[in-house]
Each structure stands twice: as C-alpha cells, then as structure tokens.
Design a protein around this motif. Structure first.
Motif, PDB file in Angstrom:
ATOM      1  N   ASP A   1       3.907   0.958   2.464  1.00 11.70           N
ATOM      2  CA  ASP A   1       3.666   0.554   3.851  1.00 11.70           C
ATOM      3  C   ASP A   1       4.390  -0.740   4.190  1.00 11.70           C
TER       4      ASP A   1
ATOM      5  N   THR B   1       0.830  -1.198   0.000  1.00 11.13           N
ATOM      6  CA  THR B   1       0.000   0.000   0.000  1.00 11.13           C
ATOM      7  C   THR B   1       0.870   1.256   0.000  1.00 11.13           C
TER       8      THR B   1
ATOM      9  N   THR C   1       2.048   4.951   0.766  1.00  7.33           N
ATOM     10  CA  THR C   1       1.762   5.791   1.922  1.00  7.33           C
ATOM     11  C   THR C   1       2.487   7.109   1.764  1.00  7.33           C
ATOM     12  N   TYR C   2       1.893   8.176   2.252  1.00 16.50           N
ATOM     13  CA  TYR C   2       2.502   9.496   2.154  1.00 16.50           C
ATOM     14  C   TYR C   2       3.592   9.659   3.206  1.00 16.50           C
ATOM     15  N   SER C   3       4.733  10.153   2.802  1.00 18.61           N
ATOM     16  CA  SER C   3       5.825  10.440   3.726  1.00 18.61           C
ATOM     17  C   SER C   3       5.720  11.891   4.183  1.00 18.61           C
TER      18      SER C   3
ATOM     19  N   TYR D   1       0.082  10.536  -2.475  1.00 20.18           N
ATOM     20  CA  TYR D   1       0.895   9.345  -2.258  1.00 20.18           C
ATOM     21  C   TYR D   1       2.225   9.380  -2.997  1.00 20.18           C
TER      22      TYR D   1
ATOM     23  N   PRO E   1       8.299   1.665   6.683  1.00 24.64           N
ATOM     24  CA  PRO E   1       7.999   1.277   5.302  1.00 24.64           C
ATOM     25  C   PRO E   1       8.691  -0.017   4.891  1.00 24.64           C
TER      26      PRO E   1
END
Length: 294
Positions: free
Chosen positions: A286, A82, A84-86, A97, A125
């Motif tokens: 993720d 998935t 994921t935003y950092s 994203y 991550p």
C-alpha cells in the motif's frame, strides 16, 4: 530454467548479519544489487534499515539466489507497509495478498509497456516485492527507469510549468489491452474501469523530498486545465522522454532473484521477447496519496 520456491525452508534456523551486507550499483541512473542477505531468514532491524536506505537511494534493489517462502515474502513486504491484493493479477495459490505473474511468451504479457503500478488508484502502491520462480532461457528481463532523473533533465522553465499541473488517470487503456486474456484477476471487477483519479504531474517523494515525473503511458489519460491538443502533445513528449536509455537499468532474472522497487519514483517495463515460461510471485505494498509541489 526453473526452481521450486514454494516449499522453501521456514528460515527459523537462519539469520542475517548486517556486517555481511554489500551493495553494488548496477547503472549510473538507478538500481543496485545487494548481497550477503538471506531473505528467507528473519530480517533484523539493522539489516532492514540498510535495505530500506538502499531502496531510497537506488530506487530499485535486487537480490540473487534467494530461497524465500510465501510467509517470508509477506513478512518482508510488511516491513515496508501493508500488503494489498492487486485486482489486476491472479492470486498466487489462493493467497489474498500474493499475486501470480505467469506467461509462456505466446500471448500478451503483463507489464509490457512503460508504467508506474496502479496510478488509477487514489493512493497508488508504494512498491512491490517480486520473486522469480521460473525464467525463459533467453529474454524476460525487466527495465526500470528513474523518474527523478526524468524530471531533473527537463529545462527549468518546463519544470516550473509541470510543477503546477494535474493529470487524470484511469484503467481504461489497461482494461482494453488485457480484454479476453488471462490477466483479469480473481475478482469480477479485476479489469473494470473505475472512476478516474487525479494526481500531480510532478510528485514530491514523501521520504526523500525529491521531485519525480509522475505520468505514465498505461494510466495517464490527460492533463487537466489545458486545451486537449496541448495535453496530448505534452503527454506524448513526456512519455517519449521517460523512455530515454540514460534513465534506465535492465535486470536479467534468474530463479531465486528478487526485486524491490519504489513505485513513487520509478517506471518499469517487461519486454514480451520470450517464448518459454516465465513465472513470478509478487506482493504489492500500500502507498499514500501523491502530493505535488506546494
């Protein structure tokens, strides 16, 4: 040098043939370059399986001359997990994203010390897919290091001891390093210091089952359950150990280059050795909660 990757072809009329895929090792320690794959096209199951197997074996894999749109970039990342935003990085064209890594070389750069991404997260991550859009004419490489090898090369007695230890990780050093710079993310709390988390000093990889050293100079603050002086000396020794050249591969970026790394068993470092623009597009994936030796 630069190339526009933003409005790449959709890839709808392009395809991959798994028979064309070739893998070339780049160093004895880790890293391989994969050719014969068009990441801007649909990646079928057989081709993705070969890419995934190569990542598990080589820990970081590289591709050259890729014309990959933002949509295809996200699609590829989703095959691993998935996106994921950092929070520590600005968004790429406002995409929730996709992150932007950009520097002209005149200021502090992101990634400029050995680290494993975001071990200040309870579930760090799994990895990331990074596309190069612009490079300086000289410099701007990235080094990766093999944390299986870092662990395996320690003495048996020290390995047994480390297998039992837990370390505390937080974002305080990163927040201090980037205070007042452009690397503060798009959210108000992008560089805030959240609650500390605990991870095993030695992590067991969920796919390969191998043991990897899991402390890094950006996020690991102390080893729990031992006196502070012992924690300090042990961490200092381990931080120096992971920088051993025998564990490393160095990748020279070109526009259109792509790197995918397994964040669970590697560290990486981006030297701040350039004075021209360097621009990257990144999708983080993720991960899971690290598990130690049982």
């Amino acid at each position: 040098m630069s190339v526009s990757m933003i409005n790449a072809q959709s890839g709808e009329n392009r395809s991959n043939d798994n028979a064309d895929l070739q893998i070339r090792r780049l160093s004895p320690a880790l890293g391989a370059e994969i050719s014969g794959v068009d990441l801007g096209a649909f990646v079928d199951d057989a081709t993705f399986s070969a890419i995934h197997d190569a990542l598990m074996e080589h820990q970081v894999i590289f591709f050259r001359d890729q014309d990959m749109s933002v949509e295809r970039h996200l699609e590829l990342a989703k095959r691993f997990g998935t996106p994921t935003y950092s929070k520590k990085l600005p968004k790429y064209d406002g995409n929730d994203y996709v992150s932007l890594i950009q520097s002209n070389g005149s200021t502090i750069n992101v990634g400029g010390r050995w680290h494993t991404d975001n071990t200040d997260f309870k579930a760090p991550p799994m990895g990331a897919v990074l596309l190069c859009e612009e490079t300086p004419s000289l410099g701007g490489d990235t080094l990766f290091a093999n944390m299986y090898a870092a662990y395996d090369s320690l003495s048996e007695g020290l390995r047994r001891h480390l297998d039992t230890l837990v370390a505390q990780h937080d974002n305080s050093l990163v927040a201090l390093r980037f205070a007042g710079t452009e690397f503060v993310g798009d959210g108000d709390k992008g560089m805030s210091v959240g609650p500390a988390v605990e991870h095993p000093v030695v992590r067991v990889h969920p796919v390969t089952g191998r043991r990897a050293l899991y402390v890094n100079s950006s996020y690991t603050r102390r080893i729990l359950g031992v006196p502070p002086t012992e924690s300090e000396h042990l961490l200092n020794m381990l931080m120096a150990h992971v920088m051993t050249p025998d564990f490393q591969v160095r990748f020279e970026w070109q526009p259109g280059s792509v790197a995918i790394w397994d964040n669970r068993c590697t560290q990486h470092y981006a030297p701040n050795d350039y004075t021209e623009p360097r621009r990257m597009r990144r999708v983080q994936i993720d991960g899971d909660v690290p598990v130690g030796v049982s």
